[in-house]
Design an enzyme around this catalytic site. Structure first.
Site, short mmCIF file in Angstrom:
data_model
loop_
_atom_site.label_atom_id
_atom_site.label_comp_id
_atom_site.label_asym_id
_atom_site.label_seq_id
_atom_site.Cartn_x
_atom_site.Cartn_y
_atom_site.Cartn_z
N ASP A 339 0.79 -1.12 0.03
CA ASP A 339 -0.05 -0.03 -0.06
C ASP A 339 0.77 1.25 0.08
OD1 ASP A 339 -2.52 1.23 0.37
OD2 ASP A 339 -1.62 1.85 2.41
N GLU A 375 1.79 -0.48 -5.00
CA GLU A 375 1.02 0.62 -5.33
C GLU A 375 1.52 1.87 -5.63
OE1 GLU A 375 -3.35 2.27 -3.82
OE2 GLU A 375 -1.81 1.97 -2.24
#
Length: 691
Positions: A339, A375
């Site tokens: 993330d 990401e």
């Protein structure tokens, strides 16, 4: 207690007792707190007797797995110097393997007194232990039997992004719905294997916090992007409070040939800004664990959550690497999706693809063997880094998502964009020896509209989140096709179904690594909510009772077609003549009439159809050359007559995929030219003539 050992951090059972080791550079004292079996009584406070460098440690003979414990750290409470020690606060061990539950919100969780002037400079003396979960000493050994990691080559991977609870909560017949055991059930394994996916990518399963503002509104943190412990599975996903439940799930998925990828959040923690609670890292050593601003009272907030983990500190970096290795070696997972991964590569001078985190990963003999997905953005300066990560990282490609949506929505001038996305987004990824599989292609993900909602809503409808619809993306590149939300109009319903098939076909016919959002294959809707992070209810759960069986059959067919045709999943980038390094074409762009596309043609904004002939990339080893060519047609406009490329030597074109007639069986094309229906995708295979 004896001195113990500093080498292995956390609580380690050796068969005769437990060794405790905790990092803190600035603490003056580190105390181990032991609790009764029910967790209600703090029975002992024992100062860890030794310190080696910045690791405090001690050994308690006779302790066994199941022992409940926590930590207290004593040191300066000097926010202007970046220190926020408060001995009155019970702290989670960052290396704890299991937690008994979640913090219960109370003002005592704060290291300061709420409501006082310059609140975070004050000092709160209430004991937070009554409101904190306990850490549990665990022996994570597990009888793995013949468990073998599938080790699916990334070029053959089809990723399925799902939420542990959301995937199973409404699935009839699944035991222990909403848990790891539910995911391991026969029903779920059967669905995933029949679908043909090779990897299950789970939203965060590491222990996380329910934000106070959500709890006060009667909501919870559903997605899980507020990590409390990097080693402990979240208790809400365990039916019997046993680590073996997660391990059992992994073993079952492996037995079905499915890999497990975890979405992990190492860029920030759940403790928030200087006004957040003191639960673990802040109380253990705020100045070491977090990146602080020029005035160290405040935090650098490149993540939008209030804090940023100080990944440049060697012991914090070690914690992240230890966590990753633990999930691979002890829990047998097969990869990670990071993330806000740009944060992990940010240095004082900006994003650096040679930052310590990336260098540490790339030299690690354990972590280089698993799948690593970034990401590639955050909200910090220079945070958008699609295509900028070093190998072996794959990257989520939002350019793919938006380009495909715009093409099928009918936006002008999108044919060149679709051509780039169809061939692996070479402009972003064809450098540094990176393969075409570096691009993780998706048209939907957990963050945003589901595929059904992309074709059913023009605007977001997040009122249930309690933020007056201010949260979530404002631009969704969506199209309700005439009616906002559900409709009884059969023409609109048919058009929506066709567009969903078109986008899924585009996804699975593209070079790169495809990722499908769980539920899209059955037409799942979130009723226009594009930010269901707090919707632990039917809005966020997959509705299996309303499954679109026709769509599910078509998606299975698409996945199987991709697996059967290696031209679609090449590691090497395809190039037309103008871009071919060796002068050999393996990619041919054509007009519907069969003539080649010129450079000038790409500037024609009226184009609505893209025709591509693909072959195996030049330089592909002979053992991988199992077929001759594919011809793909993507028509976002009106019906068009298409001339197929010429054949020779007893070859013919076979129509295998047609989104206008999704159930039609493959059949040779005997008439030329061919009329291609409006707004459809067709895929042809060059095969030996059946005559």
């Amino acid at each position: 207690m004896t001195e113990g050992r500093p080498h292995t951090l956390g609580a380690t059972f050796d068969g005769e007792g437990v060794n405790f080791a905790v990092f803190s550079e600035h603490a003056r004292r580190m105390t181990l707190c032991l609790f009764s079996p029910d967790g209600k009584q703090e029975t002992h406070r024992i100062d860890l007797p030794e310190r080696d460098g910045d690791v405090w440690h001690g050994y308690v003979a006779g302790l066994r797995p199941g022992q409940l414990y926590g930590l207290r750290a004593d040191g300066p409470y000097a926010p202007h110097m970046g220190h926020r020690f408060n001995y009155h606060k019970l702290l989670i061990d960052p290396y704890a393997k299991r937690l008994t539950g979640h913090p219960q919100w109370h003002d005592a969780l704060m290291g300061y007194t709420i409501g006082s002037p310059d609140a975070d400079l004050s000092f709160d003396t209430r004991d937070s232990a009554p409101y904190m979960p306990r850490c549990v000493v665990e022996d994570p050994s597990f009888n793995w039997g013949r468990d073998t990691a599938p080790n699916t080559p990334i070029a053959q991977s089809v990723i399925y992004e799902a939420h542990v609870k959301g995937l199973t909560a409404l699935r009839q017949g699944v035991p222990h719905r909403g848990t790891f055991l539910g995911l391991a059930s026969d029903q779920m394994l059967d669905h995933m294997t029949r679908l043909g996916i090779t990897a299950l990518e789970l939203l965060p399963v590491q222990a996380f916090l329910n934000d106070r503002f959500l709890v006060e509104k009667g909501l919870v943190n559903y997605w899980g992007y507020q990590t409390l412990g990097f080693f402990a599975p979240d208790p809400r996903y365990m039916a019997h409070a046993q680590l073996s439940e997660f391990q059992h799930m992994v073993a079952r998925l492996h037995s079905a040939g499915i890999e497990v990828i975890l979405d992990v959040v190492y860029n920030h923690t759940c403790e928030g800004s200087e006004l957040g609670p003191t639960l673990a890292f802040r109380g253990l050593d705020n100045r070491s664990y977090y990146r602080l601003a020029q005035d160290p009272r405040y935090y650098i907030n490149d993540t939008g959550t209030g804090n940023t983990v100080n990944i440049e500190h060697p012991m914090v970096l070690r914690m992240v690497l230890d966590s990753l290795r633990y999930w691979v070696q002890v829990m047998h997972v097969d990869g990670f999706r990071f993330d806000l991964c740009s944060t992990l590569g940010r240095t004082p001078t900006g994003f650096d693809r040679g930052a310590a985190f990336f260098d540490a990963i790339r030299q690690d003999p354990v972590l280089t063997k698993v799948k690593l997905i970034a990401e590639p953005w955050d909200i910090g300066p220079g945070g958008y880094q699609v295509g900028g990560f070093p190998p072996p990282f794959l990257e989520w490609n939002d350019k793919y998502r938006d380009g495909v949506r715009r093409f099928w929505r009918g936006d002008v001038g999108q044919v060149p964009t679709l051509a780039d996305r169809l061939t692996g987004s070479a402009l972003q990824f064809d450098h540094s020896g990176r393969p075409a599989t570096s691009s993780v292609n998706f048209v939907t993900a957990h963050d945003g509209f589901t595929l059904m909602d992309v074709v059913s809503y023009d605007t977001k409808h997040n009122e249930a989140n309690g933020e007056e619809n201010r949260d979530g993306h404002g631009e969704n590149v969506s199209d309700n096709m005439g009616v906002e939300g559900p409709t009884e109009d059969p023409k609109i319903a048919a058009a929506r179904a066709q567009r969903r098939r078109n986008m899924l076909a585009t996804l699975l016919l593209s070079q790169g690594t495809p990722m499908i959002l769980a539920g899209d294959e059955i037409g799942n809707s979130q009723r226009g909510n594009n930010n269901a992070y707090c919707q632990d209810n039917p809005t966020g759960w997959i509705d299996w009772d309303e499954a679109d069986e026709d769509l599910m059959r078509f998606v299975r067919r698409l996945v199987a077609f991709r697996k059967d045709h290696p031209i679609l999943r090449q590691k090497r980038f395809l190039h037309s003549r103008e871009r071919a390094v060796d002068g050999i074409e393996d990619l041919f762009w054509r007009h519907p009439d069969g003539t080649p596309m010129s450079n000038e043609d790409w500037g024609d904004s009226s184009l609505r159809v893209l025709c591509a002939e693909m072959r195996m990339a030049s330089g592909t080893p002979p053992y991988a050359q199992r077929e001759e060519a594919l011809f793909l047609v993507f028509n976002a406009g009106d019906p068009v007559v298409v001339t197929l490329p010429p054949t020779a030597g007893g070859r013919q074109w076979t129509l295998c995929i047609d989104t206008n007639t999704p159930d039609a069986l493959p059949h040779p094309v005997t008439r030329a030219p061919l009329k291609v229906p409006a707004r459809s995708v067709l895929a042809f295979v060059l095969e030996p003539s059946r005559d």
